[in-house]
Design a protein around this motif. Sequence first.
Motif: not given
Length: 124
Positions: A38-39, A45, A95, A108, A117
């Motif tokens: 996730r970001q 991220r 994501y 990542s 996403g």
Amino acid sequence: QVQLVESGGGLVQAGDSLRLSCAASGRTFSRNTMGWFRQAPGKEREFVAGVMWSGGVTDYADSVKGRFTISRDSAKNTVSLQMNSLKSEDTAVYYCAADTAVAYSRESNKYDYWGQGTQVTVSS
């Protein structure tokens, strides 16, 4: 190539639940690990959860352990993220990612394929 498509994001209130799904297609036999990242705005991220496709071993970030559950459906080639007891700090774009490497990683930059996403917004 592996194509990943996420679904299930949305706007919920703190304490609610949400389920994200990721459908994989293409050369899916090449992926060893599926992960959710996730970001949030202004942040890097971050790893959320991962599952090794063979054996189903799961791994979670401390921030979501006990609240989120990752699962895979080999027959449907999907991976899901059940998110319970959502908090405002869970707000982010989520994501789905696939890693073809043999060694498991939370990094990542080790993941080869990414979905587009899906936004998750938790209001307090």
